[in-house]
Design a protein around this motif. Structure first.
Motif, PDB file in Angstrom:
ATOM      1  N   MET A   1      -7.282  -1.835  26.326  1.00 15.34           N
ATOM      2  CA  MET A   1      -6.794  -3.130  25.237  1.00 15.34           C
ATOM      3  C   MET A   1      -5.409  -2.687  24.877  1.00 15.34           C
ATOM      4  N   SER A   2      -4.459  -3.556  25.016  1.00 20.89           N
ATOM      5  CA  SER A   2      -3.190  -3.442  24.452  1.00 20.89           C
ATOM      6  C   SER A   2      -2.831  -3.447  23.056  1.00 20.89           C
ATOM      7  N   PRO A   3      -2.046  -2.692  22.414  1.00 21.34           N
ATOM      8  CA  PRO A   3      -1.685  -2.975  20.993  1.00 21.34           C
ATOM      9  C   PRO A   3      -1.463  -4.283  20.608  1.00 21.34           C
ATOM     10  N   ARG A   4      -0.869  -5.097  21.280  1.00 28.05           N
ATOM     11  CA  ARG A   4      -0.910  -6.414  20.926  1.00 28.05           C
ATOM     12  C   ARG A   4      -1.892  -7.100  20.707  1.00 28.05           C
ATOM     13  N   LEU A   5      -2.906  -7.136  21.778  1.00 27.10           N
ATOM     14  CA  LEU A   5      -4.144  -7.835  21.596  1.00 27.10           C
ATOM     15  C   LEU A   5      -4.858  -7.218  20.255  1.00 27.10           C
ATOM     16  N   ALA A   6      -4.898  -5.956  20.390  1.00 28.31           N
ATOM     17  CA  ALA A   6      -5.685  -5.284  19.077  1.00 28.31           C
ATOM     18  C   ALA A   6      -5.396  -5.876  17.995  1.00 28.31           C
ATOM     19  N   THR A   7      -3.838  -5.910  17.649  1.00 26.72           N
ATOM     20  CA  THR A   7      -3.178  -6.430  16.354  1.00 26.72           C
ATOM     21  C   THR A   7      -3.700  -7.928  16.183  1.00 26.72           C
ATOM     22  N   PHE A   8      -3.799  -8.598  17.464  1.00 32.92           N
ATOM     23  CA  PHE A   8      -4.140 -10.133  17.117  1.00 32.92           C
ATOM     24  C   PHE A   8      -5.551 -10.217  16.775  1.00 32.92           C
ATOM     25  N   VAL A   9      -6.492  -9.594  17.264  1.00 32.16           N
ATOM     26  CA  VAL A   9      -7.753  -9.298  16.832  1.00 32.16           C
ATOM     27  C   VAL A   9      -8.157  -8.891  15.416  1.00 32.16           C
ATOM     28  N   VAL A  10      -7.195  -8.125  14.796  1.00 31.46           N
ATOM     29  CA  VAL A  10      -7.186  -7.715  13.520  1.00 31.46           C
ATOM     30  C   VAL A  10      -6.793  -9.060  12.549  1.00 31.46           C
ATOM     31  N   PHE A  11      -5.751  -9.646  13.073  1.00 29.86           N
ATOM     32  CA  PHE A  11      -5.513 -11.014  12.335  1.00 29.86           C
ATOM     33  C   PHE A  11      -6.629 -11.827  12.409  1.00 29.86           C
ATOM     34  N   LEU A  12      -7.282 -12.059  13.489  1.00 26.05           N
ATOM     35  CA  LEU A  12      -8.514 -12.932  13.656  1.00 26.05           C
ATOM     36  C   LEU A  12      -9.584 -12.499  12.824  1.00 26.05           C
ATOM     37  N   LEU A  13      -9.872 -11.129  12.544  1.00 24.93           N
ATOM     38  CA  LEU A  13     -10.848 -10.477  11.732  1.00 24.93           C
ATOM     39  C   LEU A  13     -10.606 -10.824  10.199  1.00 24.93           C
ATOM     40  N   ASN A  14      -9.398 -10.599   9.801  1.00 26.78           N
ATOM     41  CA  ASN A  14      -8.910 -11.001   8.438  1.00 26.78           C
ATOM     42  C   ASN A  14      -9.240 -12.336   8.276  1.00 26.78           C
ATOM     43  N   GLY A  15      -8.726 -13.375   8.973  1.00 33.51           N
ATOM     44  CA  GLY A  15      -8.884 -14.619   8.673  1.00 33.51           C
ATOM     45  C   GLY A  15     -10.375 -15.052   8.782  1.00 33.51           C
ATOM     46  N   GLY A  16     -11.335 -14.417   9.649  1.00 38.07           N
ATOM     47  CA  GLY A  16     -12.514 -14.757   9.651  1.00 38.07           C
ATOM     48  C   GLY A  16     -13.404 -14.148   8.367  1.00 38.07           C
ATOM     49  N   VAL A  17     -12.984 -12.992   8.040  1.00 37.34           N
ATOM     50  CA  VAL A  17     -13.602 -12.845   6.490  1.00 37.34           C
ATOM     51  C   VAL A  17     -13.052 -13.778   5.464  1.00 37.34           C
ATOM     52  N   PHE A  18     -11.836 -14.149   5.464  1.00 38.57           N
ATOM     53  CA  PHE A  18     -11.598 -15.191   4.326  1.00 38.57           C
ATOM     54  C   PHE A  18     -12.286 -16.458   4.432  1.00 38.57           C
ATOM     55  N   GLY A  19     -12.194 -16.766   5.691  1.00 37.62           N
ATOM     56  CA  GLY A  19     -13.051 -18.190   5.972  1.00 37.62           C
ATOM     57  C   GLY A  19     -14.479 -18.142   5.796  1.00 37.62           C
ATOM     58  N   THR A  20     -15.060 -17.054   6.079  1.00 37.16           N
ATOM     59  CA  THR A  20     -16.514 -16.881   5.618  1.00 37.16           C
ATOM     60  C   THR A  20     -16.919 -16.878   4.204  1.00 37.16           C
ATOM     61  N   TRP A  21     -16.133 -16.235   3.315  1.00 37.43           N
ATOM     62  CA  TRP A  21     -16.743 -15.993   1.950  1.00 37.43           C
ATOM     63  C   TRP A  21     -16.389 -17.126   1.301  1.00 37.43           C
ATOM     64  N   ALA A  22     -14.901 -17.677   1.668  1.00 40.35           N
ATOM     65  CA  ALA A  22     -14.301 -18.776   0.933  1.00 40.35           C
ATOM     66  C   ALA A  22     -15.306 -20.208   1.088  1.00 40.35           C
ATOM     67  N   SER A  23     -15.791 -20.211   2.234  1.00 42.64           N
ATOM     68  CA  SER A  23     -16.663 -21.454   2.545  1.00 42.64           C
ATOM     69  C   SER A  23     -18.031 -21.478   1.917  1.00 42.64           C
ATOM     70  N   ARG A  24     -18.467 -20.330   1.659  1.00 46.82           N
ATOM     71  CA  ARG A  24     -19.879 -20.097   0.982  1.00 46.82           C
ATOM     72  C   ARG A  24     -19.839 -20.234  -0.630  1.00 46.82           C
ATOM     73  N   VAL A  25     -18.424 -20.362  -1.236  1.00 47.98           N
ATOM     74  CA  VAL A  25     -18.520 -20.155  -2.604  1.00 47.98           C
ATOM     75  C   VAL A  25     -19.551 -21.261  -3.139  1.00 47.98           C
ATOM     76  N   PRO A  26     -19.753 -22.480  -2.603  1.00 46.70           N
ATOM     77  CA  PRO A  26     -20.724 -23.262  -3.248  1.00 46.70           C
ATOM     78  C   PRO A  26     -22.014 -22.657  -3.571  1.00 46.70           C
ATOM     79  N   ALA A  27     -22.579 -21.984  -2.406  1.00 47.32           N
ATOM     80  CA  ALA A  27     -23.911 -21.121  -2.460  1.00 47.32           C
ATOM     81  C   ALA A  27     -23.794 -20.094  -3.282  1.00 47.32           C
ATOM     82  N   LEU A  28     -22.663 -19.244  -3.559  1.00 49.56           N
ATOM     83  CA  LEU A  28     -22.420 -18.105  -4.531  1.00 49.56           C
ATOM     84  C   LEU A  28     -22.433 -18.696  -5.715  1.00 49.56           C
TER      85      LEU A  28
END
Length: 387
Positions: A1-28
């Motif tokens: 895996m290239s550093p470029r792809l690894a970095t892109f995956v990290v950005f993807l993961l960060n957005g995924g964490v944000f989208g996950t908890w923010a979208s479950r705010v009503p349940a929380l």
């Protein structure tokens, strides 16, 4: 895996964490029994954690390199989700969000530094594409949350699954994650010369601040604006922010040729003008179609603001050997988070004493300030070379 792809995956993961908890705010909120006012205070915890931790994370990156900070925070952020699901009171929810915000801030600063390393190595304006990864991750996280809610999963069951996926993703890419500075720069990183004395950096930070205020206003108020001011239903109102997000993600993903042609400063100024025009259209033209079109234009215009500013800020701190820029990124990120923190309440306060139409008109004027700030930053950056 290239550093470029690894970095892109990290950005993807960060957005995924944000989208996950923010979208479950009503349940929380239901889980802790929080009313709207108390919930709003609890949600401030995430922004506080972000704003406080960003400069500390930047200093850690300068002292020890960004790679270790990025790996640690990329593991911690998804693991904080199950801890969030343990909350049984509004206070516990707020305090856990402070911790989650802190881990996300460390991840944000270090992943931007990793992206700067990749951009410098490849000599390509790829920063908007990395930030498109965050947008796509947020979309994936929110869709996953919708599916979990539809299946009536509790936040704990949902968050444990996301945490496991996050840890596995980091384990898969960890060897390819690029690094920042090393021990040889410890002395340079601790010297007294401060980034606070850089006019260019403050001007770039002001661009990030204006962009953050506009982006936060679109995120928090677009749906409500379309419902209350333009008479749309709740579902139709939600499409306003969806259009904003899709336009932003597409512009970031396919925008590299535009950035090459215009250059960073022209792109920032043109984007600020387009976003201001879009928000002005939303406020001034009393038709739903104008609202949707305006929010779409705002998404297109703001798409490049934060990633291009990050790129330019990193360059202001670049050393002769091609490293550096950690503290500069930390300052700009901190000020941008201040905009995300202060923007929505300011818009809400103006709407309370006047109307949402006037408050979004005010945001359009703030967004237009990106144009003069960008040109001043360009002039200030050229000045040392002419001396």
């Amino acid at each position: 895996m290239s550093p470029r792809l690894a970095t892109f995956v990290v950005f993807l993961l960060n957005g995924g964490v944000f989208g996950t908890w923010a979208s479950r705010v009503p349940a929380l909120a239901d889980q802790v029994g929080a009313e709207v006012g108390a919930l709003g205070l609890a949600l401030l915890g995430a922004s506080i954690g972000l704003a406080v931790t960003a400069p500390l994370a930047a200093r850690l990156c300068a002292l020890h390199g960004s790679r270790g900070v990025l790996i640690g925070s990329s593991l911690l952020s998804p693991l904080m989700l199950p801890v969030l699901a343990l909350s049984q009171s509004t206070l516990q929810l707020g305090l856990t969000l402070v911790a989650l915000g802190a881990s996300v801030a460390a991840m944000d600063v270090s992943m931007n530094m990793a992206a700067v390393v990749v951009v410098r190595d490849l000599r390509r304006p790829l920063m908007p594409q990395f930030h498109a990864g965050f947008s796509v991750g947020g979309l994936i996280g929110s869709l996953g949350s919708a599916a979990a809610a539809q299946a009536q999963w509790t936040p704990m069951r949902h968050f444990v699954l996301v945490a496991l996926v996050g840890v596995l993703v980091v384990a898969f890419i960890v060897k390819a994650i690029p690094g920042g500075v090393g021990e040889r720069h410890r002395e340079e990183a601790t010297e007294r010369a401060s980034v606070l004395k850089s006019p260019v950096l403050w001007l770039l930070a002001s661009v990030a601040l204006c962009s953050a205020i506009a982006e936060g206003a679109a995120a928090d108020w677009s749906a409500l604006f379309m419902v209350r001011e333009r008479g749309m239903g709740d579902a139709a109102g939600a499409y306003a922010y969806a259009g904003f997000s899709v336009a932003m993600a597409l512009a970031r993903w396919f925008g590299e040729p535009i950035q090459r042609r215009l250059g960073p400063h022209r792109l920032l100024a043109a984007g600020g003008g387009l976003a201001a025009t879009g928000l002005g259209l939303v406020a001034a033209v009393p038709f739903p179609a104008a609202g949707y079109a305006g929010f779409g234009l705002a998404g297109l215009g703001l798409a490049f603001s934060f990633p291009v500013v990050m790129d330019l800020a990193g360059e202001t701190g670049r050393r002769a050997d091609g490293t550096g820029g950690e503290r500069e990124l930390g300052l700009v990120t901190t000020i941008a988070y201040t905009g995300f923190l202060a923007g929505p309440p300011v818009v809400g306060g103006l709407a309370h004493v006047s109307s949402l139409v006037l408050s979004l008109g005010f945001v359009a004027l703030v967004t237009a300030l990106i144009i003069p700030a960008t040109w001043l930053a360009r002039r200030a950056a050229r000045r040392p070379a002419s001396v």
